[in-house]
Design an enzyme around this catalytic site. Structure first.
Site, short mmCIF file in Angstrom:
data_model
loop_
_atom_site.label_atom_id
_atom_site.label_comp_id
_atom_site.label_asym_id
_atom_site.label_seq_id
_atom_site.Cartn_x
_atom_site.Cartn_y
_atom_site.Cartn_z
N ARG A 1 0.81 -1.22 0.00
CA ARG A 1 0.00 0.00 0.00
C ARG A 1 0.84 1.28 0.00
O ARG A 1 0.32 2.37 -0.17
CB ARG A 1 -0.96 -0.01 1.20
CG ARG A 1 -2.21 -0.83 0.91
CD ARG A 1 -3.28 -0.57 1.93
NE ARG A 1 -3.04 -1.29 3.17
CZ ARG A 1 -3.50 -0.92 4.36
NH1 ARG A 1 -4.22 0.19 4.46
NH2 ARG A 1 -3.25 -1.62 5.44
N SER B 1 34.20 43.14 2.05
CA SER B 1 33.00 42.68 1.35
C SER B 1 33.32 42.27 -0.08
O SER B 1 34.20 42.85 -0.72
CB SER B 1 31.96 43.80 1.31
OG SER B 1 31.55 44.10 2.62
#
Ligand code: UD1
Ligand code: CA
Length: 449
Positions: A15, A387
């Site tokens: 199932r 950065s």
């Protein structure tokens, strides 16, 4: 008294409509079978798994969870009694009590198994685990009288009167090893399914004048998985328990229903977990850490007072130090972030060591992969990465060193040095205005045409 547990895991699970054997479907990132094995480990000195459908995969999963497990094969699925019988030889040298669990019914609590063993110690031959339910449906029914458990009747074989019984069989049973296999030898397949029913051991024991008992537990413990819907329900109830456990252990969950744990997630005291956080396998979060909203963590360790997220991704091998901060849209993989270091915005840090109190600027990328090999980036204590730096590994940035923002760093930077690796800036006086005027004039000429 020594205890052996036999886990039945040979069934088809049709199932589920899956290529994967049913017991290998996961709940909280561990196969159902592993959950059953965890329950077994809480009482067992010996563990036997009965495999059948997908036996190779089932065996591998069982061994991965417990290298000492014995795996036996049931080549034809002739019923639960027949399945247990396959463990006869494996347990021939074992003296003690045996508990039978199902691989697809993974949430039986250790306390419940201990209650069954206590009932065994009181001299009952077979103990079955039952539960009261409003929907007895296809479950076997426990027929109990003043002398204890009389028989287990499968729904298919039950009379209309017996079908009204609401005390149902979970499938878990307990018996002395020698008695169990002796009773199983007497079971026939003279029933509606033509199968060897393990449940018949109760009636057979009673026929020999031996007392049997039923122990009851909450329906939720015996929740079995037969379909994908059952699997989803099992996941939901596991998550509910795990959240309650985290709260109980002193963590704050702002919106518990939105936090998803793995089976092995460890959360310390005074941890704060915000909304919509997902824990994959193998995560430990130490006390006083904060996991902010929408973060995804797997295979990582977060030390005390660290802050993760919002929107952070910690992948396997991420080790976040005390008081470190990992901010939004940051991905960390196989990297140690030192004590008090900060990686706060839009960065990828992979295969790296970041020293204590280093500051990794927004948009920093460790270029760790050359298409074939992974390489290491090492950043010293108190280093400052500007950065939008690309750190092309293998590369080492020293203690107290800096990189200028926008740099592509391909060579090592010594302690205290500043590396600038970008085109030099050139300013052209008045050129911006002249250029703009020229463009505006071109546009005006065009609209006139
Ligand atoms: C069984 C019980 C029933 C109980 C129910 C609870 C019997 C005869 N019936 O019924 O009383 O209420 O569980 O869920 O025991 N398995 C094997 N080999 C086999 C048959 C089964 O390994 O030959 C395994 C299955 O994979 C499964 C478990 O045993 O994990 C139970 O088998 P299943 O066929 O689902 O039993 P039920 O008919 O549900
Ligand atoms: Ca079943």
């Amino acid at each position: 008294m020594p205890v052996a547990v036999i886990i039945l895991a040979a069934g088809q699970g049709s199932r589920m409509k899956s290529d994967l054997p049913k017991v290998l479907h996961p709940v909280a990132h561990a196969p159902l079978l592993a959950h059953a094995m965890m329950a077994a480990h809480s009482v067992a000195d010996r563990l036997v798994v009965v495999a059948g459908v997908g036996a190779d995969l089932v065996t591998a999963a069982a061994r991965e969870f417990d290298p000492d497990v014995q795996v036996v094969l049931q080549t034809e699925q002739n019923g639960t009694g027949h399945a247990v019988d396959q463990a006869r030889a494996a347990l021939a040298d074992f003296d003690g009590d045996v508990i039978v669990l199902y691989g697809d019914t993974p949430f039986v609590r250790p306390e419940t198994l201990h209650a069954m063993l206590d009932a065994r110690a009181k001299g009952n031959a077979v103990i079955a685990l039952g539960f009261q339910t409003a929907n007895p449906g296809r479950y076997g029914r426990l027929r109990v009288d003043e002398n204890g458990l009389q028989a287990i009747i499968e729904a298919k074989d039950a009379s209309p009167e017996e079908l009204k019984i609401t005390l149902c069989n979970s499938g878990v049973i307990c018996a002395d090893r020698e008695m169990l296999f002796d009773l199983i030898a007497d079971i026939d397949n003279n029933n509606a399914s033509g199968e060897i029913y393990l449940t018949d051991t109760v009636g057979l024991a009673r026929a020999r004048g031996l007392p049997c008992a039923a122990i009851t537990c909450d329906e939720s413990e015996t929740q079995g998985v037969n379909s994908r819907a059952d699997l989803a329900r099992a996941e939901a109830s596991f998550q509910a328990r795990k959240r309650a456990e985290a709260l109980d252990n002193g963590a704050t969950l702002l919106a518990p229903d939105t936090v998803h744990f793995a089976h092995d997630t460890l959360i310390g005291r005074d941890v704060l977990i915000e909304q919509n956080v997902v824990f994959g396998p193998d995560v430990t979060v130490e006390s006083n850490a904060i996991i902010r909203a929408f973060s995804h963590l797997e295979g990582c360790h977060v030390s005390q007072y660290a802050t993760i997220g919002p929107y952070a991704r910690l992948r396997p091998g991420a080790e976040i130090g005390d008081h470190a901060r990992v901010g939004n849209f940051v991905e960390i993989k196989a990297a140690q972030i030192g004590e008090g270091a900060k990686v706060n915005h839009l960065s990828y840090v992979g295969n790296a060591e970041i020293g204590a109190a280093a500051n990794i600027g927004a948009g920093t990328i460790t270029c760790n992969y050359d298409g074939v090999f992974k390489h290491q980036t090492i950043i010293g204590a108190r280093a400052f990465i500007g950065s939008n730096s690309a750190l092309v590994a293998p590369v080492r940035i020293g203690d107290d060193a800096m990189t200028a923002s926008g740099s592509v760093i391909t060579g090592d930077v010594a302690d205290t040095d500043l590396a600038i690796a970008r085109a030099k800036q050139v300013n052209k006086p008045g050129l911006a205005l002249r250029l703009m005027n020229k463009l505006r004039a071109a546009k005006a000429a065009k609209t006139k045409e």
